[in-house]
Design a protein around this motif. Structure first.
Motif, PDB file in Angstrom:
ATOM      1  N   VAL A   1      -6.483   9.250   0.150  1.00 11.49           N
ATOM      2  CA  VAL A   1      -7.520   8.819   0.918  1.00 11.49           C
ATOM      3  C   VAL A   1      -8.171   9.844   1.785  1.00 11.49           C
ATOM      4  O   VAL A   1      -9.315  10.084   1.849  1.00 11.49           O
ATOM      5  CB  VAL A   1      -7.345   7.279   1.454  1.00 11.49           C
ATOM      6  CG1 VAL A   1      -8.720   6.694   2.294  1.00 11.49           C
ATOM      7  CG2 VAL A   1      -7.665   6.398   0.321  1.00 11.49           C
ATOM      8  N   VAL A   2      -7.261  10.405   2.594  1.00 13.42           N
ATOM      9  CA  VAL A   2      -7.526  11.375   3.640  1.00 13.42           C
ATOM     10  C   VAL A   2      -8.091  12.478   2.995  1.00 13.42           C
ATOM     11  O   VAL A   2      -9.107  13.131   3.331  1.00 13.42           O
ATOM     12  CB  VAL A   2      -6.206  11.523   4.604  1.00 13.42           C
ATOM     13  CG1 VAL A   2      -6.456  12.853   5.595  1.00 13.42           C
ATOM     14  CG2 VAL A   2      -6.026  10.222   5.506  1.00 13.42           C
TER      15      VAL A   2
ATOM     16  N   ALA B   1     -16.660   1.413   6.352  1.00 20.35           N
ATOM     17  CA  ALA B   1     -15.156   0.823   6.298  1.00 20.35           C
ATOM     18  C   ALA B   1     -14.266   1.735   5.871  1.00 20.35           C
ATOM     19  O   ALA B   1     -13.147   2.005   6.499  1.00 20.35           O
ATOM     20  CB  ALA B   1     -15.195  -0.292   5.269  1.00 20.35           C
ATOM     21  N   GLY B   2     -14.508   2.734   5.101  1.00 20.86           N
ATOM     22  CA  GLY B   2     -13.664   3.926   4.735  1.00 20.86           C
ATOM     23  C   GLY B   2     -13.403   4.695   5.719  1.00 20.86           C
ATOM     24  O   GLY B   2     -12.411   5.268   5.881  1.00 20.86           O
ATOM     25  N   GLN B   3     -14.353   5.005   6.781  1.00 20.30           N
ATOM     26  CA  GLN B   3     -14.312   5.820   7.958  1.00 20.30           C
ATOM     27  C   GLN B   3     -12.970   5.247   8.691  1.00 20.30           C
ATOM     28  O   GLN B   3     -12.225   5.838   9.508  1.00 20.30           O
ATOM     29  CB  GLN B   3     -15.607   5.996   8.760  1.00 20.30           C
ATOM     30  CG  GLN B   3     -16.473   6.766   7.943  1.00 20.30           C
ATOM     31  CD  GLN B   3     -17.929   6.760   8.722  1.00 20.30           C
ATOM     32  OE1 GLN B   3     -18.009   6.108   9.503  1.00 20.30           O
ATOM     33  NE2 GLN B   3     -18.777   7.810   8.289  1.00 20.30           N
ATOM     34  N   ARG B   4     -13.077   3.864   8.811  1.00 13.69           N
ATOM     35  CA  ARG B   4     -12.156   2.915  10.028  1.00 13.69           C
ATOM     36  C   ARG B   4     -10.791   3.219   9.085  1.00 13.69           C
ATOM     37  O   ARG B   4      -9.717   3.493   9.874  1.00 13.69           O
ATOM     38  CB  ARG B   4     -12.478   1.776   9.948  1.00 13.69           C
ATOM     39  CG  ARG B   4     -13.735   1.452  10.820  1.00 13.69           C
ATOM     40  CD  ARG B   4     -13.954   0.070  11.187  1.00 13.69           C
ATOM     41  NE  ARG B   4     -14.310  -0.840  10.151  1.00 13.69           N
ATOM     42  CZ  ARG B   4     -15.563  -0.919   9.483  1.00 13.69           C
ATOM     43  NH1 ARG B   4     -16.271  -0.466   9.937  1.00 13.69           N
ATOM     44  NH2 ARG B   4     -15.571  -1.716   8.448  1.00 13.69           N
ATOM     45  N   VAL B   5     -10.621   2.941   7.846  1.00 12.23           N
ATOM     46  CA  VAL B   5      -9.395   3.218   7.110  1.00 12.23           C
ATOM     47  C   VAL B   5      -8.798   4.441   7.290  1.00 12.23           C
ATOM     48  O   VAL B   5      -7.714   4.721   7.516  1.00 12.23           O
ATOM     49  CB  VAL B   5      -9.630   2.591   5.566  1.00 12.23           C
ATOM     50  CG1 VAL B   5      -8.461   3.193   4.814  1.00 12.23           C
ATOM     51  CG2 VAL B   5      -9.644   1.139   5.743  1.00 12.23           C
ATOM     52  N   VAL B   6      -9.612   5.444   7.208  1.00  5.54           N
ATOM     53  CA  VAL B   6      -9.156   6.867   7.320  1.00  5.54           C
ATOM     54  C   VAL B   6      -8.658   7.262   8.398  1.00  5.54           C
ATOM     55  O   VAL B   6      -7.613   7.965   8.741  1.00  5.54           O
ATOM     56  CB  VAL B   6     -10.394   8.002   6.882  1.00  5.54           C
ATOM     57  CG1 VAL B   6      -9.931   9.372   7.320  1.00  5.54           C
ATOM     58  CG2 VAL B   6     -10.737   7.718   5.503  1.00  5.54           C
ATOM     59  N   VAL B   7      -9.091   6.695   9.629  1.00 10.79           N
ATOM     60  CA  VAL B   7      -8.763   6.787  11.023  1.00 10.79           C
ATOM     61  C   VAL B   7      -7.169   6.222  11.059  1.00 10.79           C
ATOM     62  O   VAL B   7      -6.399   6.930  11.494  1.00 10.79           O
ATOM     63  CB  VAL B   7      -9.644   6.044  11.846  1.00 10.79           C
ATOM     64  CG1 VAL B   7      -9.014   6.153  13.244  1.00 10.79           C
ATOM     65  CG2 VAL B   7     -10.882   7.110  12.096  1.00 10.79           C
TER      66      VAL B   7
ATOM     67  N   ALA C   1      -5.297   5.543   8.315  1.00  8.55           N
ATOM     68  CA  ALA C   1      -4.475   6.435   7.599  1.00  8.55           C
ATOM     69  C   ALA C   1      -3.715   7.484   8.169  1.00  8.55           C
ATOM     70  O   ALA C   1      -2.694   7.781   8.023  1.00  8.55           O
ATOM     71  CB  ALA C   1      -5.359   6.519   6.292  1.00  8.55           C
ATOM     72  N   ARG C   2      -4.743   8.009   8.832  1.00  5.52           N
ATOM     73  CA  ARG C   2      -4.163   9.456   9.645  1.00  5.52           C
ATOM     74  C   ARG C   2      -3.195   9.139  10.818  1.00  5.52           C
ATOM     75  O   ARG C   2      -2.011   9.877  10.808  1.00  5.52           O
ATOM     76  CB  ARG C   2      -5.287  10.239  10.298  1.00  5.52           C
ATOM     77  CG  ARG C   2      -6.226  10.938   9.379  1.00  5.52           C
ATOM     78  CD  ARG C   2      -7.357  11.510  10.156  1.00  5.52           C
ATOM     79  NE  ARG C   2      -8.550  11.956   9.445  1.00  5.52           N
ATOM     80  CZ  ARG C   2      -8.470  13.208   8.842  1.00  5.52           C
ATOM     81  NH1 ARG C   2      -7.828  13.894   8.891  1.00  5.52           N
ATOM     82  NH2 ARG C   2      -9.651  13.420   7.941  1.00  5.52           N
TER      83      ARG C   2
ATOM     84  N   VAL D   1       0.964  -1.124  -0.206  1.00  4.87           N
ATOM     85  CA  VAL D   1       0.142   0.031  -0.225  1.00  4.87           C
ATOM     86  C   VAL D   1       0.818   1.330  -0.109  1.00  4.87           C
ATOM     87  O   VAL D   1       1.949   1.142   0.838  1.00  4.87           O
ATOM     88  CB  VAL D   1      -0.961  -0.011   1.255  1.00  4.87           C
ATOM     89  CG1 VAL D   1      -1.555   1.393   1.340  1.00  4.87           C
ATOM     90  CG2 VAL D   1      -1.842  -1.151   1.112  1.00  4.87           C
ATOM     91  N   GLU D   2       0.902   2.108  -0.950  1.00  8.54           N
ATOM     92  CA  GLU D   2       1.500   3.356  -0.964  1.00  8.54           C
ATOM     93  C   GLU D   2       1.351   4.273  -0.232  1.00  8.54           C
ATOM     94  O   GLU D   2       0.061   4.467   0.099  1.00  8.54           O
ATOM     95  CB  GLU D   2       1.486   3.689  -2.692  1.00  8.54           C
ATOM     96  CG  GLU D   2       2.091   2.867  -3.574  1.00  8.54           C
ATOM     97  CD  GLU D   2       1.943   3.252  -4.925  1.00  8.54           C
ATOM     98  OE1 GLU D   2       1.952   4.732  -5.098  1.00  8.54           O
ATOM     99  OE2 GLU D   2       2.251   2.332  -5.727  1.00  8.54           O
ATOM    100  N   ILE D   3       2.240   4.910   0.263  1.00  3.52           N
ATOM    101  CA  ILE D   3       1.855   6.057   1.280  1.00  3.52           C
ATOM    102  C   ILE D   3       1.135   7.002   0.713  1.00  3.52           C
ATOM    103  O   ILE D   3       0.200   7.857   1.279  1.00  3.52           O
ATOM    104  CB  ILE D   3       3.095   6.599   1.950  1.00  3.52           C
ATOM    105  CG1 ILE D   3       3.655   5.835   2.717  1.00  3.52           C
ATOM    106  CG2 ILE D   3       2.953   8.010   2.863  1.00  3.52           C
ATOM    107  CD1 ILE D   3       5.416   5.931   3.079  1.00  3.52           C
ATOM    108  N   GLU D   4       1.315   7.499  -0.708  1.00  2.00           N
ATOM    109  CA  GLU D   4       0.771   8.621  -1.367  1.00  2.00           C
ATOM    110  C   GLU D   4      -0.916   8.215  -1.556  1.00  2.00           C
ATOM    111  O   GLU D   4      -1.565   8.909  -1.350  1.00  2.00           O
ATOM    112  CB  GLU D   4       1.317   8.685  -2.744  1.00  2.00           C
ATOM    113  CG  GLU D   4       0.904   9.815  -3.458  1.00  2.00           C
ATOM    114  CD  GLU D   4       1.419  11.244  -2.839  1.00  2.00           C
ATOM    115  OE1 GLU D   4       0.781  12.131  -2.672  1.00  2.00           O
ATOM    116  OE2 GLU D   4       2.238  11.119  -2.144  1.00  2.00           O
TER     117      GLU D   4
END
Length: 139
Positions: A37-38, A88-94, A96-97, A29-32
């Motif tokens: 996503v954020v 699921a996106g909300q969890r991933v964003v948390v 990712a931050r 998974v790329e950092i960019e």
């Protein structure tokens, strides 16, 4: 499932008779992508989010879709009028931050705490003539 209890899609044959366990995260998974996503979660608009990263909206959208495929989950619901974050996106964003904050801490910890001391005295000594062995200053 195989007899060993590991799903087939997690196994890859490397050489005859040997196998290696892989996770769904084998493809990095790329950092960019996490940054994107954020940004998209904040803007909720592909055009504006892509402009903030100086890329085309099409490329931006393809990278988001690629990350969704890697994770195996939809992060955003898209319609022609709006973009919304899935649970699921909300969890991933948390997460990712958190990852991005940790990377920033890593970057900050790698920086020197103070600028390197310039050794002007060593430079001055090297450029001055040899001192008189008697200890008297040179005229």
């Amino acid at each position: 499932m195989r007899a060993c209890g590991v799903p087939v899609h997690f196994r890859v044959r490397r050489k005859a008779g040997s196998c290696c366990w892989l996770s769904r995260w084998e493809e990095a998974v790329e950092i960019e992508s996490l940054r994107w996503v954020v940004t998209l979660s904040e803007e909720l608009h592909f055009g504006r989010a892509s402009q903030l990263h100086y890329v085309s909206a099409g490329h931006f959208g393809r990278q988001i879709q690629r990350l969704e495929r890697q994770l195996g989950v939809r992060l955003f619901d898209r319609t022609s009028r709006r973009v919304t974050l899935t649970p699921a996106g909300q969890r991933v964003v948390v997460h990712a931050r958190r990852v991005l904050a940790t990377l920033e801490e890593l970057r900050n910890s790698a920086e020197p705490t103070s600028p390197p001391a310039s050794d002007d005295s060593a430079t001055a000594e090297a450029s001055s003539p040899d001192p008189d062995p008697s200890g008297r200053p040179a005229a």
